[in-house]
Motif scaffolding. Structure first.
Motif, short mmCIF file in Angstrom:
data_model
loop_
_atom_site.label_atom_id
_atom_site.label_comp_id
_atom_site.label_asym_id
_atom_site.label_seq_id
_atom_site.Cartn_x
_atom_site.Cartn_y
_atom_site.Cartn_z
N SER A 270 0.85 -1.20 0.00
CA SER A 270 0.00 0.00 0.00
C SER A 270 0.88 1.25 0.00
O SER A 270 1.94 1.25 0.63
CB SER A 270 -0.92 0.01 1.23
OG SER A 270 -1.84 -1.07 1.19
N ASN A 271 0.39 2.29 -0.65
CA ASN A 271 1.18 3.50 -0.85
C ASN A 271 0.52 4.71 -0.20
O ASN A 271 -0.69 4.71 0.02
CB ASN A 271 1.40 3.76 -2.34
CG ASN A 271 2.24 2.68 -2.99
OD1 ASN A 271 1.84 1.52 -3.05
ND2 ASN A 271 3.39 3.05 -3.48
N PRO A 272 1.28 5.76 0.09
CA PRO A 272 0.71 6.94 0.76
C PRO A 272 -0.24 7.73 -0.14
O PRO A 272 0.11 8.13 -1.26
CB PRO A 272 1.95 7.78 1.09
CG PRO A 272 3.11 6.85 1.05
CD PRO A 272 2.76 5.85 -0.01
N LEU A 273 -1.43 7.97 0.38
CA LEU A 273 -2.42 8.79 -0.32
C LEU A 273 -1.92 10.21 -0.52
O LEU A 273 -2.26 10.87 -1.51
CB LEU A 273 -3.73 8.80 0.46
CG LEU A 273 -4.91 9.54 -0.16
CD1 LEU A 273 -5.48 8.76 -1.33
CD2 LEU A 273 -5.99 9.82 0.89
N ALA A 274 -1.09 10.68 0.40
CA ALA A 274 -0.58 12.05 0.30
C ALA A 274 0.24 12.26 -0.96
O ALA A 274 0.35 13.39 -1.45
CB ALA A 274 0.26 12.39 1.54
N LEU A 275 0.82 11.19 -1.51
CA LEU A 275 1.62 11.31 -2.72
C LEU A 275 0.82 11.06 -3.99
O LEU A 275 1.07 11.69 -5.02
CB LEU A 275 2.81 10.34 -2.67
CG LEU A 275 3.85 10.60 -1.58
CD1 LEU A 275 5.02 9.63 -1.73
CD2 LEU A 275 4.35 12.04 -1.62
N VAL A 276 -0.14 10.13 -3.93
CA VAL A 276 -0.99 9.82 -5.09
C VAL A 276 -2.41 9.58 -4.59
O VAL A 276 -2.64 8.69 -3.76
CB VAL A 276 -0.47 8.56 -5.85
CG1 VAL A 276 -1.41 8.23 -7.01
CG2 VAL A 276 0.94 8.79 -6.37
N ASP A 277 -3.34 10.35 -5.13
CA ASP A 277 -4.74 10.27 -4.70
C ASP A 277 -5.44 9.11 -5.41
O ASP A 277 -5.96 9.25 -6.52
CB ASP A 277 -5.45 11.59 -5.00
CG ASP A 277 -6.86 11.64 -4.44
OD1 ASP A 277 -7.24 10.70 -3.71
OD2 ASP A 277 -7.59 12.60 -4.75
N HIS A 278 -5.40 7.95 -4.78
CA HIS A 278 -6.07 6.75 -5.31
C HIS A 278 -6.70 6.01 -4.13
O HIS A 278 -6.11 5.95 -3.04
CB HIS A 278 -5.07 5.85 -6.03
CG HIS A 278 -5.71 4.76 -6.85
ND1 HIS A 278 -6.33 3.66 -6.30
CD2 HIS A 278 -5.86 4.63 -8.20
CE1 HIS A 278 -6.80 2.89 -7.25
NE2 HIS A 278 -6.54 3.44 -8.41
#
Length: 322
Positions: free
Chosen positions: A177-185
């Motif tokens: 899982s990746n940070p929402l702050a960097l990519v809005d998904h």
């Protein structure tokens, strides 16, 4: 330190080619978690996949070790072999029975999350209506803790993941899982989720999937940027890697019986476009580039080693039981 890829996908077919696992070994990876089923896969398919994968691993003891505890990973590294564990993506294969958790553990599953994008009777998916963890879900978290499996919150609804982390007695992870702050998904996780995971002592492992890292052709620097964000937010000891590379074999039909509704599981409105077929994945070989890429973000060599596997090994030592 151990290098640890927290999630990858082979075709869900007993005859899946294990060639991709050789690529992990060549790239310097010591342990990889291989998916054996998702919420859309019936138990009959999941068990056939586990049986086939176990047989393949057992047939090549010179190349692979089916890991039960971290000592198995260390032994594999020392002998130049690849340690492998299995993971479940969703709770439907548990058939609403807490007793199924220990059974899957005995078959080689070492981590599980409860919902694959969509809601079920246990938990919420990240692309569905938020309800929170159900009463059955709370019992399932306890069963995962008792069985000594890694409790994973990838693909899980935001409120539900916070519920899981509040009731788990053991560290919780996001395996890819990746940070929402960097990519809005919708598949990415908020700073609140990242902080809650770290508060359990857990690890947020970032993926190399194009839509989640924000790069059409993702590579080591994209993955490193997301890992560095986690490290800056909650400390380097809580960042890890789960590239989530999905390997395809067009000659194998690994769909569930009756097919799969791609628009349901990977909704276009949530940013998938052509569904999973529209995603691009960082190559396994970027593992060899990640140490330098992480250091380019400002991490030291020792800190990069923590991200590349030391952190996940630490958590697994706390959680896993043979």
């Amino acid at each position: 330190m151990i290098t640890w890829d927290a999630h990858t996908c082979l075709p869900l077919h007993p005859a899946a080619d294990f060639g991709p696992l050789e690529r992990f070994l060549a790239a310097g990876v010591n342990y990889v978690s291989v998916n054996v089923g998702m919420d859309m896969n019936p138990v009959s398919q999941v068990l056939a996949v586990i049986a086939g994968f176990r047989a393949r691993l057992a047939a090549h003891p010179d190349r692979y070790v089916l890991a039960n505890v971290v000592a198995d990973v260390e032994a594999a590294r020392a002998s130049g072999r690849l340690a492998v564990g299995f993971d479940l993506e969703g709770s439907l294969p548990l058939q609403e029975s807490v007793n199924m958790v220990a059974l899957y553990r005995d078959l080689g599953v070492r981590q599980v999350h409860f919902a694959y994008n969509r809601n079920n009777s246990v938990a919420d998916g990240c692309h569905d209506v938020e309800r929170g963890l159900t009463a059955l879900g709370r019992r399932m978290v306890a069963a995962v803790n008792d069985a000594g499996l890694l409790m994973d919150c990838s693909h899980t609804g935001r409120r539900c993941s916070l519920d899981i982390m509040s009731v788990s007695d053991a560290p919780v992870v996001f395996s890819h899982s990746n940070p929402l702050a960097l990519v809005d998904h919708g598949r990415n996780v908020t700073d609140e989720q990242i902080r809650a995971c770290a508060a359990t002592g857990g690890v947020i492992c970032v993926s190399g999937v194009s839509s989640f890292v924000g790069s059409r052709i993702p590579g080591a620097d994209d993955v490193a940027r997301h890992a560095a964000y986690v490290a800056d937010l909650v400390g380097v000891e809580h960042a890890g890697i789960g590239l989530d590379v999905c390997f395809m074999q067009p000659e194998l039909d690994d769909d569930p019986p009756g097919g799969v509704d791609h628009a349901y599981w990977w909704p276009p409105a949530a940013g998938y476009g052509a569904g999973i077929a529209g995603l691009a994945f960082a190559a396994v070989e970027c593992w060899s580039e990640l140490p330098a890429a992480l250091q380019r973000t400002g991490l030291t060599a020792n800190e990069a080693a923590q991200v590349l596997g030391g952190n996940m090994a630490r958590v697994a030592r706390q959680v896993w039981r043979g």
